[in-house]
Design an enzyme around this catalytic site. Sequence first.
Site, PDB file in Angstrom:
ATOM      1  N   LYS A 123       0.827  -1.200   0.000  1.00  0.00           N
ATOM      2  CA  LYS A 123       0.000   0.000   0.000  1.00  0.00           C
ATOM      3  C   LYS A 123       0.864   1.253   0.000  1.00  0.00           C
ATOM      4  O   LYS A 123       0.637   2.180  -0.798  1.00  0.00           O
ATOM      5  CB  LYS A 123      -0.929   0.025   1.212  1.00  0.00           C
ATOM      6  CG  LYS A 123      -1.938   1.165   1.191  1.00  0.00           C
ATOM      7  CD  LYS A 123      -2.385   1.561   2.573  1.00  0.00           C
ATOM      8  CE  LYS A 123      -1.379   2.473   3.238  1.00  0.00           C
ATOM      9  NZ  LYS A 123      -1.852   3.063   4.499  1.00  0.00           N
ATOM     10  N   ASP A 141      -6.359   0.826   1.275  1.00  0.00           N
ATOM     11  CA  ASP A 141      -6.370   0.978   2.726  1.00  0.00           C
ATOM     12  C   ASP A 141      -7.725   0.513   3.245  1.00  0.00           C
ATOM     13  O   ASP A 141      -8.508  -0.097   2.519  1.00  0.00           O
ATOM     14  CB  ASP A 141      -6.074   2.425   3.121  1.00  0.00           C
ATOM     15  CG  ASP A 141      -7.170   3.394   2.714  1.00  0.00           C
ATOM     16  OD1 ASP A 141      -8.148   2.966   2.049  1.00  0.00           O
ATOM     17  OD2 ASP A 141      -7.063   4.584   3.055  1.00  0.00           O
TER      18      ASP A 141
END
Length: 213
Positions: A123, A141
């Site tokens: 991420k 997320d």
Amino acid sequence: MAKMTKKRANEILDTLEIAYPQAGCALDHQDTFELLIAVVLSAQTTDKSVNQVTPALYEAYPDAAALSRAEQADVEEKIHRIGMYRTKAKNIIALSKQLVELYGGEVPAEQDKLEALPGVGRKTANVVMAEAFGAQRIAVDTHVFRVSNRIGLVSAADVTKTEEGLKKILPEHRWTKAHHLLIWHGRLCCHARRPNCEGCPILALCDRKNVEK
């Protein structure tokens, strides 16, 4: 509602762009190094909290060389208001050392090299690649995972499969923007426990899955 199509997925993005024209990276930063540090610090913490602690951190340690020489106790003191601050302090010092040793203090522009840095997962690497280097990426997320599965863009059990599914249903040139739009929608409307369905701009396009009443 019928199975999600690429046409409806694009309609969702079009509508969200109108609803959130300001959607973008909410982490304050002046360069790629500051961005990388901010994203690492933002794990399981709000961007607002990160923005409150980074000015003092960046003033004391403006680049990788400076942060690589930092005492962990001092870094911890500067970021102690955010979650997991001890682990994060250790990681940002360690990654700064690697940046100095391996890349002359610069942040590499390759996904695999970013992911190999301490405290940097997929991420974080995706965010840096998108924001600093202009690559099209979808960083998944908690907001992106929840919203994209709830509204029916994907049906995936984890963040990796969610990213893969979003890449299949969304055009590549909209990946980065989609990431921001889904985050903003999750923060401002499609909340985890009490989503504001009545005020939702994409209600007519949404499957409304997994909504806790």
